[in-house]
Every structure is written in structure tokens, then in C-alpha cells.
Design an enzyme around this catalytic site. Structure first.
Site, short mmCIF file in Angstrom:
data_model
loop_
_atom_site.label_atom_id
_atom_site.label_comp_id
_atom_site.label_asym_id
_atom_site.label_seq_id
_atom_site.Cartn_x
_atom_site.Cartn_y
_atom_site.Cartn_z
N ARG A 18 -10.42 -18.57 0.42
CA ARG A 18 -10.49 -18.93 1.84
C ARG A 18 -9.79 -20.26 2.17
NH1 ARG A 18 -16.35 -19.16 4.72
NH2 ARG A 18 -16.83 -20.84 3.28
N LYS A 33 -20.00 -15.02 8.89
CA LYS A 33 -20.76 -15.48 10.06
C LYS A 33 -19.88 -16.30 11.00
CE LYS A 33 -23.83 -17.77 7.54
NZ LYS A 33 -23.36 -17.56 6.16
N ARG A 60 -12.31 -25.90 1.91
CA ARG A 60 -13.55 -26.67 1.86
C ARG A 60 -13.83 -27.16 0.44
NH1 ARG A 60 -18.03 -23.28 5.14
NH2 ARG A 60 -19.26 -24.11 3.43
N ARG A 114 -24.73 -22.34 -4.03
CA ARG A 114 -24.99 -21.95 -2.64
C ARG A 114 -25.65 -20.58 -2.58
NH1 ARG A 114 -19.09 -22.65 -0.68
NH2 ARG A 114 -19.73 -21.95 1.37
N ARG A 163 -32.00 -21.83 7.71
CA ARG A 163 -31.77 -21.47 6.31
C ARG A 163 -33.05 -21.55 5.49
NH1 ARG A 163 -25.92 -22.91 6.31
NH2 ARG A 163 -24.97 -22.31 4.36
P1 AMP Z 1 -21.99 -23.58 5.78
O1 AMP Z 1 -20.76 -24.08 6.46
O2 AMP Z 1 -22.95 -22.91 6.70
O3 AMP Z 1 -21.65 -22.73 4.57
O4 AMP Z 1 -22.74 -24.86 5.22
C1 AMP Z 1 -22.14 -25.74 4.28
C2 AMP Z 1 -23.20 -26.62 3.63
O5 AMP Z 1 -23.84 -27.42 4.63
C3 AMP Z 1 -24.34 -25.88 2.96
O6 AMP Z 1 -24.03 -25.48 1.63
C4 AMP Z 1 -25.45 -26.93 3.00
O7 AMP Z 1 -25.24 -27.95 2.04
C5 AMP Z 1 -25.24 -27.55 4.37
N1 AMP Z 1 -25.99 -26.83 5.43
C6 AMP Z 1 -25.45 -26.14 6.49
N2 AMP Z 1 -26.42 -25.62 7.27
C7 AMP Z 1 -27.60 -25.97 6.70
C8 AMP Z 1 -28.95 -25.72 7.02
N3 AMP Z 1 -29.31 -24.98 8.10
N4 AMP Z 1 -29.91 -26.24 6.19
C9 AMP Z 1 -29.58 -26.98 5.12
N5 AMP Z 1 -28.32 -27.24 4.74
C10 AMP Z 1 -27.31 -26.75 5.53
#
Ligand code: AMP
Length: 214
Positions: free
Chosen positions: A126, A13, A160, A171, A87
Site C-alpha cells: 500500500r 475502511k 505508512r 496490529r 477499537r
Molecule cells: P489506522 O490508521 O486506523 O490503521 O490506525 C493506525 C494506528 O493508530 C493504530 O495501529 C493505533 O496505534 C492507532 N489508533 C488508531 N485508531 C485507534 C483507536 N481507536 N484506538 C487506539 N489506537 C488507535
């Protein structure tokens, strides 16, 4: 044009969102990036969510909806790409209401389909450039031998904290339990489009481009 990129962690994404920013002047709204920024800048909210993120759990709807609400009042460019948001069903409802309030609509929800084995391989390999966000992969796209990012020349590669197998497992669980119901939610609204997220970055970008031209 406002779109959602929907898919599990590692579906690509962020990579595709960055291309849309470059090619269509759209604005990427990644709640993950916003939360990571809050962590590094040491805000109260950042401190509160750090452990939740490292475990691979979702942070509360209230926090992420607040982050998005703030951005919707900012520059709009060629439209918003919602990356990693919504989400949960509550977030999806909130996004609909927020867009309504701004006299805006959602034009497409693009589900990026990838299988779990590919996700694990992608995520554990990554790394990204800490300066420009360019994404590398130890196997398919290693960091340059001269130690400089191909995009911006910086030498600040990062991994990360939640890109390890244990957090990834959590996740993925969160994705299947709380986020995948959004596929049905947007399908029922007639907004859902699907692309194969397994191909080369250029091929996936072309498939997304096709959807956006429709
Ligand atoms: P991402 O970079 O999108 O993979 O997000 C990393 C982490 O941030 C996720 O595993 C969640 O802990 C938190 N996070 C990101 N976006 C959301 C969201 N829309 N709702 C809840 N937690 C989020």
C-alpha cells in the site's frame, strides 16, 4: 446517518469512507488519520503516541475518545463515518454515551470481512497520495507512470511507517484481542451488518450502499 466501519487493518475502511464522503457528503472520522496528523504537527500528544503506533499497539482509550469528542461538536454533514474507532469495548461504550449527549444515534455498524492473507498482501503493497489520501497498491493499482496522483495531480506518494510485516502482525493481534469483541457487542444490539471486503472497490461500495439504503 452515523455509521461505523469495522474491520482489521487493510480491510478497506479508509477507501470506502472516502467514497461515502464524496457520494453522500458524510464526514470521515478516522482516529488513525487524526493521530498521524498530531505526529506530523509535532504536538505533545503526537510525540507520545508515535512509538506506540509504529509498534502496532493501540494508543490509550482516553486519547482517542478525546479526539472523537472534539469532532462530534464540529460540522455534521450527512452524518459521521467512524473509521478505525471504536477499537475497544470501552471506546464503544464511550461513543454510545457521546452520541446520546449530542442527541444522535448510531444507524449501522458495517463489518468488512477480509481474510488475513489478503490483508498482508494489501498492506505491504500500500501507498497513498500525501495530498489527497488516494490509495494505491503496487500490484493491483500501481502509482501512475508519470508520477502524478490520478485524483489530484500531486507527486507526493507515501508509505505508512506501520505498514510493514512486523507492525502488521501486532496490529492484527490487537484487532483480534481488543477490537473483534465489538462484533458481538454490536450484533447483540442489533446494529451489525456484514459485507464482503475482498471484492473490487466498486463492488464493496455497492454492498455498503445497499446496507445504508435499508
Ligand atoms: P489506522 O490508521 O486506523 O490503521 O490506525 C493506525 C494506528 O493508530 C493504530 O495501529 C493505533 O496505534 C492507532 N489508533 C488508531 N485508531 C485507534 C483507536 N481507536 N484506538 C487506539 N489506537 C488507535
Amino acid at each position: 446517518m452515523n455509521i461505523i466501519l469495522l474491520g482489521p487493518p487493510g480491510a478497506g475502511k479508509g477507501t470506502q469512507a472516502r467514497r461515502l464522503v464524496e457520494e453522500r457528503d458524510m464526514i470521515q472520522l478516522s482516529t488513525g488519520d487524526m493521530l498521524r496528523e498530531a505526529r506530523t504537527s509535532g504536538t505533545e500528544m503526537g510525540k507520545r503516541v508515535a512509538a506506540v503506533m509504529d509498534r502496532g499497539d493501540l494508543v490509550t482509550d482516553e486519547i482517542v475518545i478525546g479526539l472523537i469528542e472534539e469532532k462530534l461538536s464540529g460540522p455534521q454533514g450527512g452524518g459521521f463515518i467512524f473509521d478505525g474507532f471504536p477499537r475497544t469495548l470501552a471506546q464503544a461504550d464511550a461513543l454510545g454515551e457521546l452520541l446520546d449527549r449530542h442527541g444522535s444515534t448510531l444507524d449501522a455498524v458495517i463489518e468488512m470481512q477480509v481474510d488475513d492473507a489478503a490483508l498482508v498482501a494489501r498492506i505491504t503493497a500500500r501507498s497513498t497520495c500525501g495530498n489527497c489520501g488516494e490509495v494505491y497498491n503496487d500490484i493491483t493499482r500501481p502509482q501512475p507512470a508519470d508520477g502524478k496522483c490520478v485524483k489530484c495531480g500531486a507527486s507526493d506518494f507515501r508509505r505508512r511507517a506501520d505498514d510493514n510485516e512486523e507492525s502488521l502482525k501486532q496490529r492484527l493481534m490487537e484487532y483480534y484481542k481488543k477490537t473483534s469483541p465489538l462484533i458481538g457487542y454490536y450484533y447483540a444490539k442489533g446494529d451489525l451488518e456484514r459485507v464482503d471486503g475482498l471484492g473490487e472497490v466498486d463492488d464493496v461500495a455497492a454492498a455498503i450502499g445497499k446496507v445504508l439504503e435499508q
